[in-house]
Design an enzyme around this catalytic site. Structure first.
Site, PDB file in Angstrom:
ATOM      1  N   ARG A 234      63.524  27.151 -19.349  1.00 25.11           N
ATOM      2  CA  ARG A 234      64.916  27.700 -19.500  1.00 25.11           C
ATOM      3  C   ARG A 234      65.426  27.938 -20.815  1.00 25.11           C
ATOM      4  NH1 ARG A 234      65.114  25.530 -15.043  1.00 25.11           N
ATOM      5  NH2 ARG A 234      65.801  24.398 -14.085  1.00 25.11           N
ATOM      6  N   ASP A 258      64.060  35.461 -17.965  1.00 23.85           N
ATOM      7  CA  ASP A 258      64.836  35.223 -16.768  1.00 23.85           C
ATOM      8  C   ASP A 258      66.175  34.009 -17.233  1.00 23.85           C
ATOM      9  OD1 ASP A 258      64.870  35.541 -13.942  1.00 23.85           O
ATOM     10  OD2 ASP A 258      64.397  33.126 -13.775  1.00 23.85           O
ATOM     11  N   GLU A 263      74.062  30.553 -20.045  1.00 25.99           N
ATOM     12  CA  GLU A 263      74.149  31.276 -18.909  1.00 25.99           C
ATOM     13  C   GLU A 263      74.866  30.181 -17.375  1.00 25.99           C
ATOM     14  OE1 GLU A 263      70.242  29.095 -15.460  1.00 25.99           O
ATOM     15  OE2 GLU A 263      69.417  31.080 -17.611  1.00 25.99           O
ATOM     16  N   HIS A 294      68.555  34.807 -13.835  1.00 26.38           N
ATOM     17  CA  HIS A 294      67.228  33.221 -13.266  1.00 26.38           C
ATOM     18  C   HIS A 294      67.689  33.669 -11.604  1.00 26.38           C
ATOM     19  CE1 HIS A 294      67.271  28.824 -14.545  1.00 26.38           C
ATOM     20  NE2 HIS A 294      66.223  29.031 -13.500  1.00 26.38           N
TER      21      HIS A 294
END
Length: 328
Positions: A234, A258, A263, A294
């Site tokens: 996260r 990622d 985001e 992600h």
């Protein structure tokens, strides 16, 4: 029985159709996320599933309760975008998919770490400018001579430990919960030891009040200058401003991300690059940083398992039974 799947990806559709046929359940799909603006679409359904990327507010649970819906099957691990207390208040059981393919995410983390370890981004940046030389600044260390530190040892952390161990790295792990099954692949230690000793630090913890910004300016100061930070979990686990400063001042050597703290405002969307957050642009411009939107989970097996497990849970709870994946 009728189930509505929110936030459905095109690649999920064949698995949803096949599951519905096999279970004699009507499964309808929408690409829109579950939110205040879309919850009315659930009227007339027995249950819902969602990808869980967009935050869900209390009024959504209230509406679902009014429709007679008693569950939300979340097709991912994290439930940080759910108001668990509000869901419980409205009689909504939340389920998640704790393990759809830990290897998928573990492999992405290792892929990014190996690319950063061998300075692939720096070489590519140089070659774009016509520079095909190499020097002492980009000499690398082979993975079996590296120490990898894992913060978090759940399903994904465990899979990550096994891969690095198979590659010959020394693996250290910090997790409040000890798991004897991890012993062949890692040595348990404390977080400070990992920050001080690891060449690669990989995060695999949930986002909780206690873990938010767990990697901050103080943490970066403890890291080795050759350290690489990997975050497949996260974005809010890392203080983004502190990360940018640590990279600029060479407190650490690189980062593979990622997931980002902000985001939700642009990942999974198409928008002009100039409209993306400034901190993302700053990180993305660095040749020693890898950012992916992600997608560490995004493999055929993971998509199939995530969809099928979520729908199994929805059917179970609609039938008045208990799911072992319930989070409240």
């Amino acid at each position: 029985m009728k189930i509505l799947c929110y936030g459905t990806l095109a690649v999920e559709e064949p698995y949803a159709r096949a599951w519905g046929k096999d279970h004699d359940v009507q499964v309808d799909l929408t690409s829109q996320p579950l939110s205040s603006a879309t919850v009315e679409q659930a009227k007339g359904y027995d249950g819902v599933s969602t990808k869980g990327i967009v935050p869900v507010t209390a009024d959504v649970y209230a509406a679902l309760e009014k429709f007679g819906i008693k569950q939300i099957a979340i097709r991912q691990v994290g439930v940080d975008n759910q108001d668990v207390a509000a869901a419980s208040q409205h009689g909504i059981t939340l389920t998640n998919v704790a393990s759809y393919s830990p290897r998928a995410i573990a492999e992405m983390g290792v892929t990014q770490a190996m690319s950063l370890l061998r300075h692939v981004g720096i070489y590519q940046d140089r070659m774009k400018k016509g520079d095909f030389t190499w020097d002492a600044s980009t000499i690398s260390t082979e993975i079996f001579n590296c120490t990898v530190g894992l913060i978090g040892a759940g399903h994904i952390g465990s899979a990550t430990a096994q891969i690095y161990s198979a590659l010959g790295a020394k693996v250290l792990t910090y997790d409040p919960a000890y798991d004897a099954a991890m012993e062949p692949f890692t040595t348990y230690t404390d977080k400070d030891t990992i920050l001080r000793e690891a060449d690669i630090i990989s995060l695999h913890t949930p986002l909780l009040p206690s873990t938010k910004n767990m990697i901050d300016a103080a943490a970066f100061k403890k890291m080795k200058p050759n350290a690489i930070l990997i975050n497949m979990s996260r974005g809010e686990l890392v203080d983004t401003a502190a990360l940018i400063n640590a990279l600029k001042t060479k407190q650490i050597a690189g980062a593979g991300l990622d997931t980002l703290a902000n985001e939700v405002t642009f990942f999974t969307q198409k928008k002009p690059y100039t409209d993306t957050p400034q901190d993302f642009q700053e990180l993305n411009a660095m040749p020693n940083v890898i950012i992916t939107p992600h997608v560490a989970f995004f493999t055929k097996l993971a998509v199939k398992n995530g969809l099928e497990i979520a729908l199994n849970d929805a059917q179970t709870i609609i039938a008045g039974k208990h799911s072992r994946h319930a989070v409240n």
